[in-house]
Write an enzyme that holds these catalytic residues in place. Sequence first.
Site, PDB file in Angstrom:
ATOM      1  N   ASP A  25       7.312   0.526  -5.955  1.00  0.00           N
ATOM      2  CA  ASP A  25       8.376   0.450  -4.949  1.00  0.00           C
ATOM      3  C   ASP A  25       8.730   1.832  -4.381  1.00  0.00           C
ATOM      4  OD1 ASP A  25      10.255  -0.806  -3.383  1.00  0.00           O
ATOM      5  OD2 ASP A  25      11.793  -0.878  -4.945  1.00  0.00           O
ATOM      6  N   GLY A  26       9.216   1.828  -3.145  1.00  0.00           N
ATOM      7  CA  GLY A  26       9.721   3.061  -2.523  1.00  0.00           C
ATOM      8  C   GLY A  26       8.844   3.599  -1.405  1.00  0.00           C
ATOM      9  N   TRP A  30       9.820   6.561   1.335  1.00  0.00           N
ATOM     10  CA  TRP A  30       8.968   7.758   1.357  1.00  0.00           C
ATOM     11  C   TRP A  30       8.609   8.106   2.798  1.00  0.00           C
ATOM     12  CZ3 TRP A  30       4.188   9.226   3.070  1.00  0.00           C
ATOM     13  CH2 TRP A  30       3.622  10.391   2.495  1.00  0.00           C
ATOM     14  N   ASN A  73       8.439 -10.973  -0.132  1.00  0.00           N
ATOM     15  CA  ASN A  73       8.027  -9.974   0.864  1.00  0.00           C
ATOM     16  C   ASN A  73       7.563 -10.601   2.192  1.00  0.00           C
ATOM     17  OD1 ASN A  73       6.767  -7.672  -1.672  1.00  0.00           O
ATOM     18  ND2 ASN A  73       8.699  -7.587  -0.559  1.00  0.00           N
TER      19      ASN A  73
HETATM   20  C1  IPE Z   1       9.442  -5.473  -5.248  1.00  0.00           C
HETATM   21  O1  IPE Z   1       9.902  -4.547  -4.325  1.00  0.00           O
HETATM   22  C2  IPE Z   1       8.110  -6.003  -4.838  1.00  0.00           C
HETATM   23  C3  IPE Z   1       7.012  -5.060  -4.842  1.00  0.00           C
HETATM   24  C4  IPE Z   1       7.065  -3.796  -5.163  1.00  0.00           C
HETATM   25  C5  IPE Z   1       5.748  -5.604  -4.462  1.00  0.00           C
HETATM   26  P1  IPE Z   1      10.896  -4.943  -3.144  1.00  0.00           P
HETATM   27  O2  IPE Z   1      11.144  -3.720  -2.373  1.00  0.00           O
HETATM   28  O3  IPE Z   1      10.372  -6.115  -2.406  1.00  0.00           O
HETATM   29  O4  IPE Z   1      12.184  -5.399  -3.957  1.00  0.00           O
HETATM   30  P2  IPE Z   1      13.695  -5.522  -3.508  1.00  0.00           P
HETATM   31  O5  IPE Z   1      13.703  -6.286  -2.215  1.00  0.00           O
HETATM   32  O6  IPE Z   1      14.232  -4.148  -3.324  1.00  0.00           O
HETATM   33  O7  IPE Z   1      14.366  -6.240  -4.626  1.00  0.00           O
HETATM   34  C1  IPE Z   2       7.038  -1.286  -2.033  1.00  0.00           C
HETATM   35  O1  IPE Z   2       7.664  -0.395  -1.155  1.00  0.00           O
HETATM   36  C2  IPE Z   2       5.877  -2.003  -1.405  1.00  0.00           C
HETATM   37  C3  IPE Z   2       6.088  -3.436  -1.206  1.00  0.00           C
HETATM   38  C4  IPE Z   2       7.162  -4.112  -1.487  1.00  0.00           C
HETATM   39  C5  IPE Z   2       4.991  -4.155  -0.637  1.00  0.00           C
HETATM   40  P1  IPE Z   2       8.792  -0.876  -0.158  1.00  0.00           P
HETATM   41  O2  IPE Z   2       8.168  -1.259   1.131  1.00  0.00           O
HETATM   42  O3  IPE Z   2       9.639  -1.924  -0.765  1.00  0.00           O
HETATM   43  O4  IPE Z   2       9.600   0.470  -0.008  1.00  0.00           O
HETATM   44  P2  IPE Z   2      11.163   0.629   0.140  1.00  0.00           P
HETATM   45  O5  IPE Z   2      11.797  -0.076  -1.021  1.00  0.00           O
HETATM   46  O6  IPE Z   2      11.537   0.009   1.450  1.00  0.00           O
HETATM   47  O7  IPE Z   2      11.385   2.097   0.112  1.00  0.00           O
HETATM   48 MG    MG Z   3      11.325  -1.824  -1.910  1.00  0.00          MG
END
Ligand code: IPE
Ligand code: IPE
Ligand code: MG
Length: 245
Positions: A25-26, A30, A73
């Site tokens: 995540d993140g 980033w 997602n």
């Molecule tokens: C969890 O991250 C799913 C993955 C990393 C694939 P999200 O970014 O979707 O989670 P929430 O929405 O912050 O709970």
């Molecule tokens: C995790 O990064 C990747 C997926 C959930 C596919 P994010 O896209 O959730 O990144 P943030 O949480 O918005 O920073």
């Molecule tokens: Mg996320």
Amino acid sequence: MITEKINKSDIDITKLPKHVAIIMDGNGRWAKKRGLPRHFGHQEGMNRVIDIVEATKDIGIKYLTLYAFSTENWKRPKVEIDALMNLLVLFIRRELQRLVTNGVKLNILGDWSVLPDLPQKEINRAIEATKDNSDMVLNIALNYGGRQEISRAVKLILEDHLRGNIDVDVIGEDTISQYLYTNGQPDPDLIIRPSGELRLSNFLTYQSAYSEFWFSDILWPDFDKTQLYRAIFDYQKRDRRFGGI
Ligand code: IPE
Ligand code: IPE
Ligand code: MG
């Protein structure tokens, strides 16, 4: 604030977790920090994956699960979903040979039958190419949700019951485990979540009952093997009681 750096040699190889799971995540944050569109973050996040797979295998851990796309997602804009699917295709095309060389067997957690044709085709190819590998199992959670996985297990158990293959009396905790995508694998000992969020987000709901958690503010595209070593090092200092004393 932790300053000391953890190296691979600091890890006690007699106390390794059997199964490590990571919520990648993140990526979006980033990219945002750099004024870039979100997909740059996903691309950079994808670039970290193979190194973490190799570092995990190198330590001697047998199961690694990476959360790549959740059932929730799909709420994201179509352009972002398309970018993630394209990166999955790119990842397999670029890294399949390294997975094969490392003896890694690829397994998908989640219903990947609803993904677009191209990712499905590449996943099939990668599963086929790695099916005889046994040094490490890499689970990629794709269109994965813990609740979806449990409701699917209930349906499968009921279908087997109606076919006369399973008695109500024998259904127990292990039966449910056997009907999950992780059938035959140990539950995750350690679940790592970078990005500062302190939640599971529907990840390994049934399997995480006794997992140890390790959270960090670092964003996934900045996650490298020193963070992995640190998480495992910290895990090894914990006292896992499983309800005992
Ligand atoms: C969890 O991250 C799913 C993955 C990393 C694939 P999200 O970014 O979707 O989670 P929430 O929405 O912050 O709970
Ligand atoms: C995790 O990064 C990747 C997926 C959930 C596919 P994010 O896209 O959730 O990144 P943030 O949480 O918005 O920073
Ligand atoms: Mg996320």
